[in-house]
Write an enzyme that holds these catalytic residues in place. Structure first.
Site, short mmCIF file in Angstrom:
data_model
loop_
_atom_site.label_atom_id
_atom_site.label_comp_id
_atom_site.label_asym_id
_atom_site.label_seq_id
_atom_site.Cartn_x
_atom_site.Cartn_y
_atom_site.Cartn_z
N ASP A 69 -5.97 -27.95 2.90
CA ASP A 69 -6.58 -29.27 2.87
C ASP A 69 -5.55 -30.37 3.09
O ASP A 69 -4.34 -30.11 3.10
CB ASP A 69 -7.32 -29.48 1.53
CG ASP A 69 -6.58 -28.87 0.35
OD1 ASP A 69 -5.34 -28.74 0.42
OD2 ASP A 69 -7.22 -28.51 -0.63
N ASP A 138 -12.11 -28.82 -12.45
CA ASP A 138 -13.57 -28.88 -12.27
C ASP A 138 -14.10 -27.70 -11.45
O ASP A 138 -15.25 -27.71 -11.02
CB ASP A 138 -14.00 -30.21 -11.64
CG ASP A 138 -13.44 -30.40 -10.23
OD1 ASP A 138 -12.72 -29.50 -9.72
OD2 ASP A 138 -13.73 -31.45 -9.62
N HIS A 140 -12.89 -26.56 -8.48
CA HIS A 140 -12.77 -26.57 -7.02
C HIS A 140 -11.72 -25.58 -6.54
O HIS A 140 -10.76 -25.27 -7.25
CB HIS A 140 -12.47 -27.99 -6.48
CG HIS A 140 -11.12 -28.54 -6.81
ND1 HIS A 140 -10.94 -29.76 -7.44
CD2 HIS A 140 -9.86 -28.09 -6.58
CE1 HIS A 140 -9.66 -30.00 -7.57
NE2 HIS A 140 -8.97 -29.00 -7.06
N GLU A 145 -15.42 -29.64 -4.01
CA GLU A 145 -15.79 -30.11 -5.33
C GLU A 145 -17.17 -29.57 -5.73
O GLU A 145 -17.91 -29.05 -4.88
CB GLU A 145 -15.79 -31.65 -5.34
CG GLU A 145 -14.40 -32.27 -5.09
CD GLU A 145 -13.47 -32.18 -6.29
OE1 GLU A 145 -13.54 -31.19 -7.06
OE2 GLU A 145 -12.65 -33.10 -6.46
#
Ligand code: F6R
Length: 262
Positions: A69, A138, A140, A145
């Site tokens: 990413d 979270d 990811h 996400e």
């Protein structure tokens, strides 16, 4: 999915490095393709691989690498860009050709076209042989996400406030963390031949438990690894502390046949 609970962060780093080394040395392909995560978690693994390059002649000169990413709107020259991060923490310390290290271009004029181009480039390289993954608090992976489609391809995502807060430590101020990223999708990641998810520290314990013992759900994007036929989840005790079946995973690894690699 093999869940391996190891004695400390160094053991996690060494075990992840062992997997990458085996791929680099033994894959039948003339050009092994590495999938590289950025962020803090794999830095020790990269340090160990650089040491093996320096002390033991481990060579990456025949490899290619793809990052997961990149932030949108951040210059590649910025130290927080993943383009710069991977060079500072890995590429500059080994003999991997800089031109053979690819990442999504977060400054592209046409971001949608760049996303398609990136997936095509991975396919053209013959796919990723071993993909290192970290995990966000979270849940990811990459920057997929919560709510990410389990069949998503490389595309734009908006970071959660939780992820922006978690990553603020790399920036001068929390406000400087970009809101948007280009990330390999969950289906893109799922196509890698071997997924190696690394997590250390208590802050990752809930996300790890949701990913490997919770339901397969877009709510915890990392749970997509449950579909994959070859996954190694490398954890220290703290990251494993919320797992219901931790004792079984320890038992299984302790009794693993010697001939069976991760
Ligand atoms: C980075 C990436 C992210 C990180 C995750 C954990 O390329 O894809 O999924 O792996 O945010 O980051 P750290 O390791 O900094 O806790």
């Amino acid at each position: 999915m093999e869940i391996v609970i190891l004695d400390g962060v160094d053991a996690v780093d060494r075990t992840a490095a062992d997997i990458v080394e085996r791929t680099v040395r033994t894959t039948q392909k003339s050009t092994p393709v590495l999938g590289l995560a950025t962020g803090s978690t794999p830095v020790g693994t990269y340090r160990e691989l650089a040491r093996r390059h320096r002390d033991e002649g481990l060579s990456f000169s025949h490899c290619r690498a793809f990052l997961l990413d990149e932030y949108i709107g951040l210059a590649r020259s910025a130290e927080q860009s993943y383009f710069s991060f991977i060079r500072e923490n890995f590429v500059d310390h080994v003999d991997l050709d800089d031109a053979a290290v690819f990442s999504p271009d977060g400054e592209a004029h046409d971001i949608a076209a760049e996303a398609q181009r990136y997936d095509a480039a991975i396919a053209e390289a013959g796919g990723i042989d071993v993909q290192i993954l970290g995990i966000g608090t979270d849940g990811h992976i990459g920057f997929n996400e919560p709510g990410s489609s389990l069949r998503s391809r490389t595309r734009v995502k908006t970071l959660t406030e939780q992820t922006r807060t978690d990553n603020a430590r790399f920036f001068d101020s929390p406000d400087a963390v970009p809101h948007h990223v280009l990330t390999q999708g969950l289906a893109t990641i799922d196509e890698a031949r071997h997924l190696v998810l690394i997590a250390t520290g208590e802050s990752k314990a809930e996300a790890v438990a949701a990913a490997v013992e919770g339901p397969l759900s877009a709510h915890c994007p990392a749970s997509v690894i449950q579909w994959h036929p070859h996954v190694s989840v490398l954890l220290d005790d703290a990251a494993a502390s919320s797992l219901a079946l931790a004792e079984y995973y320890r038992y299984a690894y302790a009794n693993k046949p010697r001939w069976q690699h991760l």
